[in-house]
Motif scaffolding. Structure first.
Motif, PDB file in Angstrom:
ATOM      1  N   TYR A 173       0.833  -1.199   0.000  1.00  9.03           N
ATOM      2  CA  TYR A 173       0.000   0.000   0.000  1.00  9.03           C
ATOM      3  C   TYR A 173       0.871   1.254   0.000  1.00  9.03           C
ATOM      4  O   TYR A 173       1.861   1.331   0.739  1.00  9.03           O
ATOM      5  CB  TYR A 173      -0.913   0.040   1.224  1.00  9.03           C
ATOM      6  N   THR A 174       0.487   2.237  -0.823  1.00  6.24           N
ATOM      7  CA  THR A 174       1.253   3.480  -0.945  1.00  6.24           C
ATOM      8  C   THR A 174       1.492   4.136   0.415  1.00  6.24           C
ATOM      9  O   THR A 174       2.613   4.545   0.729  1.00  6.24           O
ATOM     10  CB  THR A 174       0.502   4.484  -1.855  1.00  6.24           C
ATOM     11  N   THR A 175       0.426   4.229   1.225  1.00  6.04           N
ATOM     12  CA  THR A 175       0.577   4.933   2.508  1.00  6.04           C
ATOM     13  C   THR A 175       1.445   4.145   3.488  1.00  6.04           C
ATOM     14  O   THR A 175       2.113   4.735   4.327  1.00  6.04           O
ATOM     15  CB  THR A 175      -0.798   5.245   3.135  1.00  6.04           C
ATOM     16  N   ASP A 176       1.451   2.801   3.385  1.00  6.39           N
ATOM     17  CA  ASP A 176       2.372   2.007   4.227  1.00  6.39           C
ATOM     18  C   ASP A 176       3.812   2.304   3.828  1.00  6.39           C
ATOM     19  O   ASP A 176       4.687   2.461   4.677  1.00  6.39           O
ATOM     20  CB  ASP A 176       2.091   0.505   4.078  1.00  6.39           C
ATOM     21  N   LEU A 177       4.047   2.402   2.514  1.00  2.00           N
ATOM     22  CA  LEU A 177       5.396   2.742   2.029  1.00  2.00           C
ATOM     23  C   LEU A 177       5.811   4.130   2.503  1.00  2.00           C
ATOM     24  O   LEU A 177       6.934   4.345   2.952  1.00  2.00           O
ATOM     25  CB  LEU A 177       5.445   2.674   0.495  1.00  2.00           C
ATOM     26  N   MET A 178       4.866   5.086   2.417  1.00  2.00           N
ATOM     27  CA  MET A 178       5.161   6.450   2.871  1.00  2.00           C
ATOM     28  C   MET A 178       5.485   6.449   4.363  1.00  2.00           C
ATOM     29  O   MET A 178       6.397   7.139   4.814  1.00  2.00           O
ATOM     30  CB  MET A 178       3.959   7.378   2.603  1.00  2.00           C
ATOM     31  N   ASP A 179       4.733   5.633   5.111  1.00  2.00           N
ATOM     32  CA  ASP A 179       4.939   5.574   6.558  1.00  2.00           C
ATOM     33  C   ASP A 179       6.288   4.947   6.918  1.00  2.00           C
ATOM     34  O   ASP A 179       6.838   5.203   7.974  1.00  2.00           O
ATOM     35  CB  ASP A 179       3.784   4.794   7.203  1.00  2.00           C
ATOM     36  N   MET A 180       6.791   4.100   6.012  1.00  2.43           N
ATOM     37  CA  MET A 180       8.117   3.498   6.219  1.00  2.43           C
ATOM     38  C   MET A 180       9.228   4.465   5.825  1.00  2.43           C
ATOM     39  O   MET A 180      10.409   4.136   5.925  1.00  2.43           O
ATOM     40  CB  MET A 180       8.263   2.247   5.361  1.00  2.43           C
ATOM     41  N   GLY A 181       8.832   5.627   5.296  1.00  2.39           N
ATOM     42  CA  GLY A 181       9.833   6.621   4.952  1.00  2.39           C
ATOM     43  C   GLY A 181      10.184   6.689   3.475  1.00  2.39           C
ATOM     44  O   GLY A 181      11.075   7.430   3.066  1.00  2.39           O
TER      45      GLY A 181
END
Ligand SMILES: [Zn+2]
Length: 294
Positions: free
Chosen positions: A201-209
């Motif tokens: 998921y895009t937002t999971d990737l964003m949350d991982m930095g």
């Protein structure tokens, strides 16, 4: 970080790709409308989609509207975007809530319900282009993918995400939108599908930095690609007293006369930014005079 959209082409122009960082814009929408987490997620997904689709518009005055009507508790949503990717939108019932089935997973499809999605593109022709589809799941990304395949005959992939924090503010919002141009070779199609199927998921990737640039790179792994543009994205409402006056005139002399005589004042709030416009009796009478001239 300020929000933006990346516009890229890959595989000798057979792939057109967009990716968006929309955290600030979706948070601004949440703040204005005081939405519940599930309403924030639904509105945020539609805002990210409209922003990326707005980036496909060519002329300064072009405008795109995405409208959803559903039988779920949100009742519906509307978002508009223009060629400069200024977006604004609202949820019909911002306080709507649905129970979570899996902890932390916002049930957008359930909150939207069954219904339809309308895509209106005003590109300066006499009649705006308008496409309508039945909702597939109400999850929005899936519905848009279906719309592109059915109404525009363009194979597309859409990913949209909104992560809401414990304090109900928007922690991450973003997405991507990829289209295959006519004549794309099978190996391009297969590789792209494979990349997208592997993508978390895009937002999971964003949350991982991960940055949006890196996420776009993951989607286009194995292709030669070029980022053509980085466009700033903003929540912007362009309402004014003059526009509200025109809206009041358009309700017709009969209704306007009733308001002027019975209420002697009117307070109209803008759906998009909640700004309030007040009209006194004198102003209403002068608008009535204008309505009678039409
Ligand atoms: Zn406004």
């Amino acid at each position: 970080m300020e929000d933006f959209i990346l516009r890229a082409t890959a595989a000798n122009g057979f792939i057109r790709a967009f990716a968006v960082h929309s955290t600030k814009t979706v948070e601004e929408a949440r703040r204005i409308h005081d939405t519940t987490p599930v309403a924030t997620a639904a509105l945020g997904r539609l805002i990210s989609a409209a922003a990326m689709m707005g980036a496909t518009l060519k002329n300064e005055k072009d405008r795109l509207t995405l409208q959803i009507k559903g039988d779920g508790p949100l009742e519906g949503l509307l978002v508009t975007s223009d060629a400069n990717v200024n977006v604004k939108g609202y949820v019909f019932n911002p306080q709507a809530d649905v129970p979570e089935i899996y902890p932390g997973k916002l049930e957008v499809g359930m909150a939207v319900g069954h219904g339809s999605m309308r895509i209106i593109k005003d590109i300066g022709l006499r009649e705006p282009y308008c496409g309508t589809i039945e909702l597939i799941s109400g999850e929005i990304a899936e519905d848009l993918t279906y719309y592109f395949a059915k109404s525009e005959q363009i194979p597309s992939a859409v990913g949209l995400g909104v992560l809401v924090d414990m304090d109900r503010t928007v922690r991450q919002a973003g997405g991507f939108f990829v289209q295959l141009m006519p004549g794309a070779p099978d190996e391009v199609i297969d590789k792209l599908e494979d990349n997208i199927n592997r993508l978390p998921y895009t937002t999971d990737l964003m949350d991982m930095g991960k940055t949006i640039e890196e996420i776009l790179g993951m989607i286009l792994t194995g292709f030669e690609y070029e980022v053509n543009d980085k466009l700033p994205l903003n929540y912007l409402c362009d309402c004014s007293k003059e526009r509200v006056e025109q809206a009041l005139i358009s309700i017709g002399a009969k209704d306007l006369a009733k308001i002027a005589q019975e209420d002697k004042k009117a307070e109209i709030s803008c759906h998009f930014c909640n700004k309030k416009y007040e009209f006194n009796e004198e102003e209403l009478m002068s608008l009535l005079a204008e309505a009678l001239e039409d």
